[in-house]
Write a protein that holds these residues in place. Structure first.
Motif, short mmCIF file in Angstrom:
data_model
loop_
_atom_site.label_atom_id
_atom_site.label_comp_id
_atom_site.label_asym_id
_atom_site.label_seq_id
_atom_site.Cartn_x
_atom_site.Cartn_y
_atom_site.Cartn_z
N ASP A 197 0.80 -1.23 0.00
CA ASP A 197 0.00 0.00 0.00
C ASP A 197 0.83 1.28 0.00
O ASP A 197 0.31 2.36 -0.25
N ASP A 226 -4.20 -2.97 -1.78
CA ASP A 226 -4.89 -3.39 -0.56
C ASP A 226 -5.08 -4.91 -0.57
O ASP A 226 -4.88 -5.56 -1.58
N THR A 281 -7.78 -6.83 -0.26
CA THR A 281 -8.88 -7.38 -1.05
C THR A 281 -8.44 -7.56 -2.50
O THR A 281 -8.64 -8.63 -3.10
N GLN A 282 -7.81 -6.53 -3.07
CA GLN A 282 -7.31 -6.64 -4.44
C GLN A 282 -6.21 -7.69 -4.54
O GLN A 282 -6.16 -8.45 -5.51
N PRO A 331 -4.37 -2.37 3.89
CA PRO A 331 -5.74 -1.99 4.23
C PRO A 331 -6.75 -2.99 3.67
O PRO A 331 -6.40 -3.80 2.82
N THR A 332 -7.96 -2.94 4.11
CA THR A 332 -9.14 -3.76 3.79
C THR A 332 -9.00 -5.19 4.33
O THR A 332 -9.80 -5.59 5.15
N LEU A 333 -8.03 -5.93 3.85
CA LEU A 333 -7.67 -7.25 4.43
C LEU A 333 -6.19 -7.17 4.72
O LEU A 333 -5.42 -6.80 3.84
#
Length: 122
Positions: free
Chosen positions: A9, A33, A35-36, A56-58
């Motif tokens: 990130d 991130d 998720t991607q 981030p996100t996961l």
């Protein structure tokens, strides 16, 4: 040509890693991130994953665990600021193939990438 997914990130660091790998003939893509990163890794289009734990996100822990629970055996190299031995041992226990702490020398990261990709081709 080997394909490497860079899950990072920090934009400048991701660009630095990507530029260096491209110079050595690798195809790269960046996932900013978790998720991607997970979605891109699950596509099967990549030979190796460079994975930050603090996404981030996961977070990277979740990405690592999910990929390994799906019998994904591609090399995963953790690239993180988490320098604690406990984190290193936990990442290896969860199935990471290698662990590089930030800051690092690009030459060391490149060598580890090449070693793990050569093992995959045996």
């Amino acid at each position: 040509m080997n394909r490497i997914l860079i899950a990072e990130d920090e934009t400048r660091l991701a660009a630095f890693i990507e530029k260096g790998l491209k110079k050595y003939g690798f195809f790269t893509a960046i996932a900013p991130d978790g998720t991607q990163a997970l979605n891109m890794a699950q596509s099967g289009d990549f030979d190796l994953l460079l994975l930050d734990l603090g996404l981030p996100t996961l977070d990277g822990w979740t990405v690592l665990k999910q990929l390994r629970s799906q019998a994904d055996n591609r090399p995963i190299i953790i690239v993180t600021a988490h320098a604690d031995e406990k984190d290193r041992l936990m990442a290896l226990a969860y199935g990471a193939n290698d662990y590089v702490t930030k800051p690092f020398k690009f030459s060391e990261l490149l060598e580890r990438v090449q070693v793990h990709l050569s093992k995959e081709q045996l």
